[in-house]
Design a protein around this motif. Sequence first.
Motif, PDB file in Angstrom:
ATOM      1  N   GLU A 194      -8.887   4.760   9.287  1.00  0.00           N
ATOM      2  CA  GLU A 194      -9.186   5.064   7.678  1.00  0.00           C
ATOM      3  C   GLU A 194     -10.118   3.986   7.445  1.00  0.00           C
ATOM      4  OE1 GLU A 194      -8.383   6.369   4.032  1.00  0.00           O
ATOM      5  OE2 GLU A 194      -7.453   7.088   5.810  1.00  0.00           O
ATOM      6  N   ARG A 195     -10.420   2.919   8.002  1.00  0.00           N
ATOM      7  CA  ARG A 195     -11.403   2.063   7.560  1.00  0.00           C
ATOM      8  C   ARG A 195     -12.671   2.657   7.603  1.00  0.00           C
ATOM      9  NH1 ARG A 195      -9.574  -2.225   9.462  1.00  0.00           N
ATOM     10  NH2 ARG A 195     -10.684  -2.090  11.454  1.00  0.00           N
ATOM     11  N   LEU A 196     -12.983   3.433   9.009  1.00  0.00           N
ATOM     12  CA  LEU A 196     -14.171   3.939   9.402  1.00  0.00           C
ATOM     13  C   LEU A 196     -14.555   5.033   8.289  1.00  0.00           C
ATOM     14  CD1 LEU A 196     -16.790   4.379  11.101  1.00  0.00           C
ATOM     15  CD2 LEU A 196     -15.173   5.868  12.345  1.00  0.00           C
ATOM     16  N   ILE A 197     -13.408   6.019   8.134  1.00  0.00           N
ATOM     17  CA  ILE A 197     -13.817   7.031   6.809  1.00  0.00           C
ATOM     18  C   ILE A 197     -14.086   6.602   5.614  1.00  0.00           C
ATOM     19  CG2 ILE A 197     -12.324   8.861   5.556  1.00  0.00           C
ATOM     20  CD1 ILE A 197     -10.630   9.339   7.983  1.00  0.00           C
ATOM     21  N   GLN A 198     -13.582   5.356   5.065  1.00  0.00           N
ATOM     22  CA  GLN A 198     -13.796   4.967   3.904  1.00  0.00           C
ATOM     23  C   GLN A 198     -15.015   4.326   3.792  1.00  0.00           C
ATOM     24  OE1 GLN A 198     -12.057   5.431   0.914  1.00  0.00           O
ATOM     25  NE2 GLN A 198     -10.615   6.682   2.302  1.00  0.00           N
ATOM     26  N   GLU A 199     -15.649   3.685   4.825  1.00  0.00           N
ATOM     27  CA  GLU A 199     -17.064   3.073   5.057  1.00  0.00           C
ATOM     28  C   GLU A 199     -18.029   4.229   4.839  1.00  0.00           C
ATOM     29  OE1 GLU A 199     -16.928   0.897   8.615  1.00  0.00           O
ATOM     30  OE2 GLU A 199     -16.129  -0.880   7.842  1.00  0.00           O
TER      31      GLU A 199
END
Length: 248
Positions: A194-199
């Motif tokens: 999820e962190r990569l998606i948001q980045e």
Amino acid sequence: LLKDLNGDIDLQLPMEGQINEPGFQWRGTIVRAVRDVLIGAVASPLKLLGAVFKGNEELEDFTFHPLQFIPGTSDMTADAKTQLGQLSHFLTQRPGLDIRLSGLIGAADLQNLKDQAILTQLPPAPAPPPEQPQSTTEAPPPPLPLTPQDEVHRFLTHQLRPSDHTGAVTLSESATTLLAQLRQRTSVTPETQERLIQERIQKVTTTLTTQHAVATTRIRVHPEKQRGAGAPEVRYVIQTREGEAEEG
């Protein structure tokens, strides 16, 4: 889609036909002309954004080609940067439209994220000794032997940062086995995904707002429910200011 910056729609309607023919009808000629012009006026800018149309000249349905990212990172590919520039121009010319973003994770992302996690857990491989001038009578010192962990560290470093290295890096049989075991034992948490998606979504948002002056109020984020195989990408939908989807 057809309105300009002033909210006006300007269309040229070329018509052909023999007025003195018994079967000539103004209504049919005008309808065909309007239809052809509308299809061309709507389809042309959408095709520049990478829209893939379904249906035979009816604009029944279409989807945009997503913005592609380098697996495991928030860096867009060169093609995606060009595409985002075209998208920004499209939005600045049509202030009545907004954009909705959603991100996905693919198998290549998971592999890359696993390798990143493995690399942080391995001790750095020993650096090769600096080259020194050798006398004609002295043989060069033998290279230091590498452990399987050293080989895996060098291999992953080369794979994850290819621009920093030249040449190919291969693994011995024991190092190949070790890497397979490490990948099998390593997992990528949902929080990391999820962190990569948001980045990635933030990268697209920042590019639109800072480099192309698209107002943040025109950008919306929509959580995408992943179905089947995903990909390292950010998808987008163009919608009206009222929030009703026009295409996607």
